[in-house]
Write a protein that holds these residues in place. Structure first.
Motif, PDB file in Angstrom:
ATOM      1  N   PHE A  99      45.817  40.652  -5.581  1.00 29.60           N
ATOM      2  CA  PHE A  99      46.409  41.958  -5.231  1.00 29.60           C
ATOM      3  C   PHE A  99      46.899  42.333  -3.809  1.00 29.60           C
ATOM      4  CE2 PHE A  99      45.413  46.440  -4.237  1.00 29.60           C
ATOM      5  CZ  PHE A  99      46.122  47.473  -4.573  1.00 29.60           C
ATOM      6  N   LEU A 100      46.128  41.278  -3.184  1.00 27.73           N
ATOM      7  CA  LEU A 100      46.685  41.908  -1.759  1.00 27.73           C
ATOM      8  C   LEU A 100      48.001  41.398  -1.696  1.00 27.73           C
ATOM      9  CD1 LEU A 100      43.092  40.741   0.058  1.00 27.73           C
ATOM     10  CD2 LEU A 100      44.413  43.421   0.249  1.00 27.73           C
ATOM     11  N   PHE A 101      48.224  39.962  -2.029  1.00 25.31           N
ATOM     12  CA  PHE A 101      49.229  39.505  -1.794  1.00 25.31           C
ATOM     13  C   PHE A 101      51.227  40.168  -3.389  1.00 25.31           C
ATOM     14  CE2 PHE A 101      52.725  36.621  -4.168  1.00 25.31           C
ATOM     15  CZ  PHE A 101      54.231  35.985  -2.699  1.00 25.31           C
ATOM     16  N   GLN A 102      50.410  41.284  -3.595  1.00 28.23           N
ATOM     17  CA  GLN A 102      51.433  41.713  -4.750  1.00 28.23           C
ATOM     18  C   GLN A 102      51.827  43.039  -4.106  1.00 28.23           C
ATOM     19  OE1 GLN A 102      53.388  40.891  -6.537  1.00 28.23           O
ATOM     20  NE2 GLN A 102      52.232  38.486  -6.972  1.00 28.23           N
ATOM     21  N   VAL A 103      50.362  44.080  -3.969  1.00 23.27           N
ATOM     22  CA  VAL A 103      50.481  45.396  -2.286  1.00 23.27           C
ATOM     23  C   VAL A 103      51.353  44.907  -1.853  1.00 23.27           C
ATOM     24  CG1 VAL A 103      48.504  45.140  -1.453  1.00 23.27           C
ATOM     25  CG2 VAL A 103      49.417  46.994  -2.473  1.00 23.27           C
ATOM     26  N   GLN A 104      51.373  43.642  -1.179  1.00 24.55           N
ATOM     27  CA  GLN A 104      51.694  43.717   0.645  1.00 24.55           C
ATOM     28  C   GLN A 104      53.217  42.805   0.387  1.00 24.55           C
ATOM     29  OE1 GLN A 104      49.365  40.422   2.910  1.00 24.55           O
ATOM     30  NE2 GLN A 104      48.372  41.903   2.552  1.00 24.55           N
ATOM     31  N   SER A 105      53.423  42.974  -0.794  1.00 23.84           N
ATOM     32  CA  SER A 105      54.953  42.193  -0.609  1.00 23.84           C
ATOM     33  C   SER A 105      55.674  43.822  -1.554  1.00 23.84           C
ATOM     34  CB  SER A 105      54.957  40.702  -2.385  1.00 23.84           C
ATOM     35  OG  SER A 105      54.572  40.206  -1.878  1.00 23.84           O
ATOM     36  N   HIS A 106      55.220  44.826  -2.477  1.00 19.09           N
ATOM     37  CA  HIS A 106      55.804  46.417  -2.658  1.00 19.09           C
ATOM     38  C   HIS A 106      56.596  46.515  -1.326  1.00 19.09           C
ATOM     39  CE1 HIS A 106      56.256  49.907  -3.794  1.00 19.09           C
ATOM     40  NE2 HIS A 106      56.372  49.726  -5.320  1.00 19.09           N
ATOM     41  N   PRO A 107      58.005  46.883  -1.439  1.00 24.76           N
ATOM     42  CA  PRO A 107      59.077  47.524  -0.505  1.00 24.76           C
ATOM     43  C   PRO A 107      58.405  48.818   0.728  1.00 24.76           C
ATOM     44  CG  PRO A 107      60.159  47.700  -2.710  1.00 24.76           C
ATOM     45  CD  PRO A 107      58.344  46.960  -2.373  1.00 24.76           C
ATOM     46  N   ASN A 108      56.794  49.756  -0.655  1.00 30.42           N
ATOM     47  CA  ASN A 108      57.211  50.919   0.360  1.00 30.42           C
ATOM     48  C   ASN A 108      55.874  50.543   0.642  1.00 30.42           C
ATOM     49  OD1 ASN A 108      58.586  51.988  -2.474  1.00 30.42           O
ATOM     50  ND2 ASN A 108      58.247  52.934  -0.810  1.00 30.42           N
ATOM     51  N   TYR A 109      55.160  49.362   0.795  1.00 31.12           N
ATOM     52  CA  TYR A 109      53.083  48.808   1.112  1.00 31.12           C
ATOM     53  C   TYR A 109      53.847  49.600   3.073  1.00 31.12           C
ATOM     54  CZ  TYR A 109      49.918  46.644   3.116  1.00 31.12           C
ATOM     55  OH  TYR A 109      48.578  45.936   4.392  1.00 31.12           O
ATOM     56  N   PRO A 110      52.573  50.380   3.096  1.00 29.59           N
ATOM     57  CA  PRO A 110      51.527  50.605   2.489  1.00 29.59           C
ATOM     58  C   PRO A 110      51.291  51.895   1.385  1.00 29.59           C
ATOM     59  CG  PRO A 110      50.837  51.070   5.030  1.00 29.59           C
ATOM     60  CD  PRO A 110      52.260  50.959   4.767  1.00 29.59           C
ATOM     61  N   SER A 111      51.856  52.432   1.204  1.00 29.25           N
ATOM     62  CA  SER A 111      52.164  53.427   0.681  1.00 29.25           C
ATOM     63  C   SER A 111      50.788  53.802  -0.816  1.00 29.25           C
ATOM     64  CB  SER A 111      53.218  53.823   0.023  1.00 29.25           C
ATOM     65  OG  SER A 111      54.254  53.145  -0.533  1.00 29.25           O
ATOM     66  N   LEU A 112      50.638  55.450  -1.091  1.00 29.31           N
ATOM     67  CA  LEU A 112      50.333  55.291  -2.356  1.00 29.31           C
ATOM     68  C   LEU A 112      50.861  54.619  -3.554  1.00 29.31           C
ATOM     69  CD1 LEU A 112      47.536  56.043  -3.728  1.00 29.31           C
ATOM     70  CD2 LEU A 112      48.762  58.753  -3.912  1.00 29.31           C
ATOM     71  N   LEU A 113      52.139  54.738  -3.945  1.00 28.82           N
ATOM     72  CA  LEU A 113      53.316  54.622  -4.528  1.00 28.82           C
ATOM     73  C   LEU A 113      53.137  52.677  -4.774  1.00 28.82           C
ATOM     74  CD1 LEU A 113      56.032  54.772  -6.673  1.00 28.82           C
ATOM     75  CD2 LEU A 113      57.326  54.620  -4.738  1.00 28.82           C
ATOM     76  N   ALA A 114      52.616  52.012  -3.798  1.00 28.57           N
ATOM     77  CA  ALA A 114      52.298  50.987  -3.931  1.00 28.57           C
ATOM     78  C   ALA A 114      51.414  49.999  -4.511  1.00 28.57           C
ATOM     79  CB  ALA A 114      52.695  50.196  -2.441  1.00 28.57           C
ATOM     80  N   ILE A 115      50.396  50.924  -3.712  1.00 29.62           N
ATOM     81  CA  ILE A 115      49.133  51.018  -4.889  1.00 29.62           C
ATOM     82  C   ILE A 115      48.921  50.869  -5.666  1.00 29.62           C
ATOM     83  CG2 ILE A 115      46.705  51.452  -4.636  1.00 29.62           C
ATOM     84  CD1 ILE A 115      46.641  52.844  -1.901  1.00 29.62           C
ATOM     85  N   SER A 116      49.722  52.073  -6.410  1.00 31.04           N
ATOM     86  CA  SER A 116      49.679  52.403  -8.259  1.00 31.04           C
ATOM     87  C   SER A 116      50.777  51.182  -8.583  1.00 31.04           C
ATOM     88  CB  SER A 116      50.668  53.582  -8.126  1.00 31.04           C
ATOM     89  OG  SER A 116      50.338  54.134  -9.772  1.00 31.04           O
ATOM     90  N   ASP A 117      51.727  50.805  -7.968  1.00 31.91           N
ATOM     91  CA  ASP A 117      52.526  49.994  -8.449  1.00 31.91           C
ATOM     92  C   ASP A 117      51.589  48.671  -8.972  1.00 31.91           C
ATOM     93  OD1 ASP A 117      54.535  51.934  -9.410  1.00 31.91           O
ATOM     94  OD2 ASP A 117      55.824  51.250  -7.247  1.00 31.91           O
ATOM     95  N   THR A 118      51.665  48.188  -7.735  1.00 24.39           N
ATOM     96  CA  THR A 118      49.841  47.195  -7.747  1.00 24.39           C
ATOM     97  C   THR A 118      49.793  47.157  -8.632  1.00 24.39           C
ATOM     98  OG1 THR A 118      50.715  46.751  -5.248  1.00 24.39           O
ATOM     99  CG2 THR A 118      49.632  45.160  -6.648  1.00 24.39           C
ATOM    100  N   LEU A 119      48.755  48.578  -9.131  1.00 16.67           N
ATOM    101  CA  LEU A 119      48.048  48.194 -10.380  1.00 16.67           C
ATOM    102  C   LEU A 119      48.178  48.354 -11.697  1.00 16.67           C
ATOM    103  CD1 LEU A 119      45.697  51.442  -9.112  1.00 16.67           C
ATOM    104  CD2 LEU A 119      44.920  48.883  -8.808  1.00 16.67           C
ATOM    105  N   SER A 120      49.570  49.013 -11.777  1.00 16.37           N
ATOM    106  CA  SER A 120      50.513  48.814 -13.209  1.00 16.37           C
ATOM    107  C   SER A 120      50.740  47.371 -13.426  1.00 16.37           C
ATOM    108  CB  SER A 120      51.859  49.685 -12.954  1.00 16.37           C
ATOM    109  OG  SER A 120      51.118  51.272 -12.884  1.00 16.37           O
ATOM    110  N   PHE A 121      51.362  46.472 -12.236  1.00 22.15           N
ATOM    111  CA  PHE A 121      51.700  45.110 -12.407  1.00 22.15           C
ATOM    112  C   PHE A 121      50.413  44.276 -13.047  1.00 22.15           C
ATOM    113  CE2 PHE A 121      51.643  41.280 -10.798  1.00 22.15           C
ATOM    114  CZ  PHE A 121      52.641  40.352 -11.176  1.00 22.15           C
TER     115      PHE A 121
END
Length: 202
Positions: free
Chosen positions: A24-46
């Motif tokens: 999870f930490l790897f995926q969320v930090q790879s998100h272009p909007n990290y560290p936003s709530l959108l990054a967390i939500s998209d990573t949970l969906s992943f």
């Protein structure tokens, strides 16, 4: 960095949602909007975890589930995400590894109308129920066998304690290993979270 998401991991544990934390930490930090709530939500969906980030007015807080994540204002700082848990009429806020009781008035003054909710999928619930049935059957079988063996050996209190204490130690070892490797169960969660401010991690 792991501590930054403790509020989320604590929330998912309470909801009995399993998550591979390092991945999870790897995926969320790879998100272009990290560290936003959108990054967390998209990573949970992943990870196929049903979730929704929604706007909620404070007047609707009584209609909310007992556990959720929300954005709260900080004094002279940017708002931060908190895990909120309602017990009876009290609210508890968790950020990092600290859990503190928060009054409803204080919660209202810091409210930002943003809430994140997550829940287990129906398929995961069915699998979990089947595992629980087998778990209880095997546990009962082991308990019956253990009690039978202990009472077959007629002995003193010392003999019984020789059997009982190592068995209790073995059970606690299994529970701690299951918690360490992320295999959560209701029994371990209730043992680890006896109070709002305790956890097996701490």
């Amino acid at each position: 960095m792991n501590d930054f998401f403790n509020f989320l991991f604590h929330y998912l544990e309470k909801e009995e949602i399993l998550l591979d934390k390092p991945e999870f930490l790897f995926q969320v930090q790879s998100h272009p909007n990290y560290p936003s709530l959108l990054a967390i939500s998209d990573t949970l969906s992943f990870f196929n975890i049903d979730n929704a980030a929604i706007r909620v007015e404070f007047a609707e807080i009584d209609d909310m589930p007992d556990r959720f994540i929300t954005l709260l204002s900080e004094h002279l700082s940017i708002p931060h995400l908190y895990f909120i848990e309602k017990k009876d009429s009290s609210y508890f806020a968790t950020k990092d590894k600290k859990t503190v009781e928060i009054t409803k008035a204080s919660l209202e003054s810091r409210w930002n109308n943003v809430v994140l909710l997550a829940e287990r999928s129906e398929e995961e619930r069915i699998i979990k129920n089947k595992k629980q049935q087998w778990h209880w059957f095997l546990s009962s079988l082991c308990l019956v066998l253990f009690v039978t063996i202990v009472f077959l050996f007629a002995g003193s209190l010392r003999t019984y304690s020789f059997f009982i204490f190592p068995t209790i130690g073995l059970l606690f070892s299994i529970a701690s290993l299951k918690d360490l490797f992320g295999a959560k169960s209701k029994l371990i969660n209730s043992f680890c979270n006896i109070t709002a401010s305790t956890s097996c991690d701490s």
